[in-house]
Design a protein around this motif. Structure first.
Motif, PDB file in Angstrom:
ATOM      1  N   ALA A  20     -30.403   5.991 -44.628  1.00 33.37           N
ATOM      2  CA  ALA A  20     -30.938   6.845 -43.210  1.00 33.37           C
ATOM      3  C   ALA A  20     -29.885   7.810 -42.991  1.00 33.37           C
ATOM      4  CB  ALA A  20     -31.223   5.710 -42.150  1.00 33.37           C
ATOM      5  N   GLY A  21     -30.307   9.097 -42.493  1.00 32.63           N
ATOM      6  CA  GLY A  21     -29.493   9.945 -42.168  1.00 32.63           C
ATOM      7  C   GLY A  21     -29.928  11.228 -42.902  1.00 32.63           C
ATOM      8  N   GLY A  22     -30.657  11.227 -43.939  1.00 35.43           N
ATOM      9  CA  GLY A  22     -31.273  12.387 -44.491  1.00 35.43           C
ATOM     10  C   GLY A  22     -30.404  13.249 -45.363  1.00 35.43           C
ATOM     11  N   ASP A  23     -29.123  13.491 -45.218  1.00 33.33           N
ATOM     12  CA  ASP A  23     -28.152  14.362 -45.892  1.00 33.33           C
ATOM     13  C   ASP A  23     -27.601  13.302 -46.969  1.00 33.33           C
ATOM     14  OD1 ASP A  23     -26.220  16.051 -47.015  1.00 33.33           O
ATOM     15  OD2 ASP A  23     -26.015  17.166 -44.958  1.00 33.33           O
ATOM     16  N   LEU A  44     -26.491   2.781 -37.491  1.00 28.73           N
ATOM     17  CA  LEU A  44     -26.428   3.658 -36.675  1.00 28.73           C
ATOM     18  C   LEU A  44     -27.326   4.958 -37.037  1.00 28.73           C
ATOM     19  CD1 LEU A  44     -23.005   3.495 -34.834  1.00 28.73           C
ATOM     20  CD2 LEU A  44     -25.024   3.205 -33.997  1.00 28.73           C
ATOM     21  N   LEU A  45     -27.438   5.212 -38.412  1.00 29.59           N
ATOM     22  CA  LEU A  45     -28.084   6.360 -38.761  1.00 29.59           C
ATOM     23  C   LEU A  45     -29.582   5.942 -38.800  1.00 29.59           C
ATOM     24  CD1 LEU A  45     -25.533   7.620 -41.125  1.00 29.59           C
ATOM     25  CD2 LEU A  45     -26.008   8.577 -39.090  1.00 29.59           C
ATOM     26  N   LYS A  46     -30.114   4.641 -38.762  1.00 28.57           N
ATOM     27  CA  LYS A  46     -31.439   4.540 -38.937  1.00 28.57           C
ATOM     28  C   LYS A  46     -32.346   5.185 -37.952  1.00 28.57           C
ATOM     29  CE  LYS A  46     -31.040   0.039 -41.035  1.00 28.57           C
ATOM     30  NZ  LYS A  46     -31.449  -1.234 -40.848  1.00 28.57           N
ATOM     31  N   PRO A  47     -33.315   5.735 -38.190  1.00 26.91           N
ATOM     32  CA  PRO A  47     -34.016   6.363 -37.290  1.00 26.91           C
ATOM     33  C   PRO A  47     -34.558   5.285 -35.953  1.00 26.91           C
ATOM     34  CG  PRO A  47     -35.211   6.876 -39.310  1.00 26.91           C
ATOM     35  CD  PRO A  47     -34.114   5.936 -39.495  1.00 26.91           C
ATOM     36  N   SER A  48     -34.472   4.128 -36.333  1.00 26.11           N
ATOM     37  CA  SER A  48     -34.866   3.271 -35.255  1.00 26.11           C
ATOM     38  C   SER A  48     -33.989   2.845 -34.185  1.00 26.11           C
ATOM     39  CB  SER A  48     -35.434   1.925 -36.013  1.00 26.11           C
ATOM     40  OG  SER A  48     -34.533   1.220 -36.630  1.00 26.11           O
ATOM     41  N   SER A  49     -32.584   3.188 -34.523  1.00 25.68           N
ATOM     42  CA  SER A  49     -31.535   2.908 -33.760  1.00 25.68           C
ATOM     43  C   SER A  49     -31.233   4.149 -32.827  1.00 25.68           C
ATOM     44  CB  SER A  49     -30.262   2.701 -34.830  1.00 25.68           C
ATOM     45  OG  SER A  49     -30.402   1.649 -35.824  1.00 25.68           O
ATOM     46  N   ARG A  50     -32.213   5.132 -32.569  1.00 25.63           N
ATOM     47  CA  ARG A  50     -31.803   6.121 -31.996  1.00 25.63           C
ATOM     48  C   ARG A  50     -31.250   5.896 -30.237  1.00 25.63           C
ATOM     49  NH1 ARG A  50     -36.080  11.034 -30.751  1.00 25.63           N
ATOM     50  NH2 ARG A  50     -34.646  12.315 -29.470  1.00 25.63           N
ATOM     51  N   TRP A  51     -31.719   5.036 -30.024  1.00 26.75           N
ATOM     52  CA  TRP A  51     -31.401   4.401 -28.447  1.00 26.75           C
ATOM     53  C   TRP A  51     -30.151   3.912 -28.475  1.00 26.75           C
ATOM     54  CZ3 TRP A  51     -34.150   7.317 -25.506  1.00 26.75           C
ATOM     55  CH2 TRP A  51     -35.342   7.718 -25.903  1.00 26.75           C
ATOM     56  N   ALA A  82     -20.835  13.813 -34.698  1.00 25.67           N
ATOM     57  CA  ALA A  82     -21.552  13.528 -35.882  1.00 25.67           C
ATOM     58  C   ALA A  82     -22.927  12.432 -35.490  1.00 25.67           C
ATOM     59  CB  ALA A  82     -20.542  12.919 -36.740  1.00 25.67           C
ATOM     60  N   LEU A  83     -22.523  11.649 -34.474  1.00 22.49           N
ATOM     61  CA  LEU A  83     -23.727  10.635 -34.273  1.00 22.49           C
ATOM     62  C   LEU A  83     -24.791  11.518 -33.596  1.00 22.49           C
ATOM     63  CD1 LEU A  83     -22.017   7.405 -33.118  1.00 22.49           C
ATOM     64  CD2 LEU A  83     -23.346   7.825 -35.175  1.00 22.49           C
ATOM     65  N   LEU A  84     -24.468  12.242 -32.693  1.00 24.98           N
ATOM     66  CA  LEU A  84     -25.396  13.122 -32.137  1.00 24.98           C
ATOM     67  C   LEU A  84     -26.080  14.280 -32.779  1.00 24.98           C
ATOM     68  CD1 LEU A  84     -23.522  13.870 -28.519  1.00 24.98           C
ATOM     69  CD2 LEU A  84     -25.557  12.328 -29.044  1.00 24.98           C
ATOM     70  N   ALA A  85     -25.608  14.514 -33.673  1.00 28.81           N
ATOM     71  CA  ALA A  85     -26.063  15.630 -34.735  1.00 28.81           C
ATOM     72  C   ALA A  85     -27.466  15.073 -35.537  1.00 28.81           C
ATOM     73  CB  ALA A  85     -24.864  16.047 -35.945  1.00 28.81           C
ATOM     74  N   GLU A  86     -27.635  13.670 -35.540  1.00 26.84           N
ATOM     75  CA  GLU A  86     -28.951  13.410 -36.188  1.00 26.84           C
ATOM     76  C   GLU A  86     -29.862  13.610 -35.062  1.00 26.84           C
ATOM     77  OE1 GLU A  86     -29.670  11.401 -38.806  1.00 26.84           O
ATOM     78  OE2 GLU A  86     -27.801  12.239 -39.401  1.00 26.84           O
ATOM     79  N   ASP A  87     -29.978  13.784 -33.937  1.00 30.77           N
ATOM     80  CA  ASP A  87     -30.845  13.978 -32.803  1.00 30.77           C
ATOM     81  C   ASP A  87     -30.972  15.146 -32.267  1.00 30.77           C
ATOM     82  OD1 ASP A  87     -32.112  11.078 -33.132  1.00 30.77           O
ATOM     83  OD2 ASP A  87     -29.941  10.711 -31.971  1.00 30.77           O
ATOM     84  N   VAL A  88     -29.770  16.225 -32.420  1.00 28.60           N
ATOM     85  CA  VAL A  88     -29.786  17.477 -31.860  1.00 28.60           C
ATOM     86  C   VAL A  88     -29.675  18.555 -32.801  1.00 28.60           C
ATOM     87  CG1 VAL A  88     -28.381  18.895 -30.323  1.00 28.60           C
ATOM     88  CG2 VAL A  88     -28.346  16.265 -29.925  1.00 28.60           C
ATOM     89  N   PRO A  89     -30.884  19.206 -33.207  1.00 28.23           N
ATOM     90  CA  PRO A  89     -30.827  20.277 -34.382  1.00 28.23           C
ATOM     91  C   PRO A  89     -29.481  21.169 -34.264  1.00 28.23           C
ATOM     92  CG  PRO A  89     -32.975  20.039 -33.377  1.00 28.23           C
ATOM     93  CD  PRO A  89     -31.904  19.365 -32.365  1.00 28.23           C
ATOM     94  N   ALA A  90     -29.174  21.654 -33.180  1.00 30.63           N
ATOM     95  CA  ALA A  90     -28.107  22.848 -33.078  1.00 30.63           C
ATOM     96  C   ALA A  90     -26.861  22.096 -33.635  1.00 30.63           C
ATOM     97  CB  ALA A  90     -27.799  23.111 -31.656  1.00 30.63           C
TER      98      ALA A  90
END
Length: 117
Positions: A20-23, A44-51, A82-90
């Motif tokens: 998970a992480g995509g890159d 932490l990089l799994k989509p289900s771990s967003r919260w 780096a953790l926030l980059a998973e959810d913030v496009p900028a």
């Protein structure tokens, strides 16, 4: 390869072979981490771990800002970003630029056959 790293690889891989992480460059860096740390990062990089990822990233950024205090350090700032980059496009675009720099300047970091330190 150890049993723990085999287990991590099989339990966190997606349908396309990436964790998970995509890159794929992020996946290569995560696989170079020690098994226990790598498992935590993979979780932490799994989509289900967003919260869990968003508050953790925000707390790390705040801790990095207060790096002049004991225990807190500047190392917390890039980790939180780096953790926030998973959810913030900028931030994702900035992370991609950092990975481009790593590919140019430190290609051995992305080499799976290189020994772990």
């Amino acid at each position: 390869m150890s049993t723990a790293s085999d287990e991590r690889t099989t339990s966190t891989e997606g349908t396309n072979g990436q964790i998970a992480g995509g890159d794929p460059r992020l996946d290569k860096l995560v696989h170079r981490l020690p098994p226990r740390v790598g498992d935590t990062v993979s979780y932490l990089l799994k989509p289900s771990s967003r919260w869990v990822r968003i508050p953790s990233g925000a707390l790390l950024v705040v801790g990095g800002v207060f790096s002049f205090l004991p225990v807190l350090g500047i190392w917390m700032l890039p980790l939180g970003l780096a953790l926030l980059a998973e959810d913030v496009p900028a931030l994702r675009a900035s992370r991609s630029k950092v990975f481009d720099w790593i590919e140019r300047k430190k290609p051995h970091w992305l080499d799976p056959s290189a020994p772990k330190k």
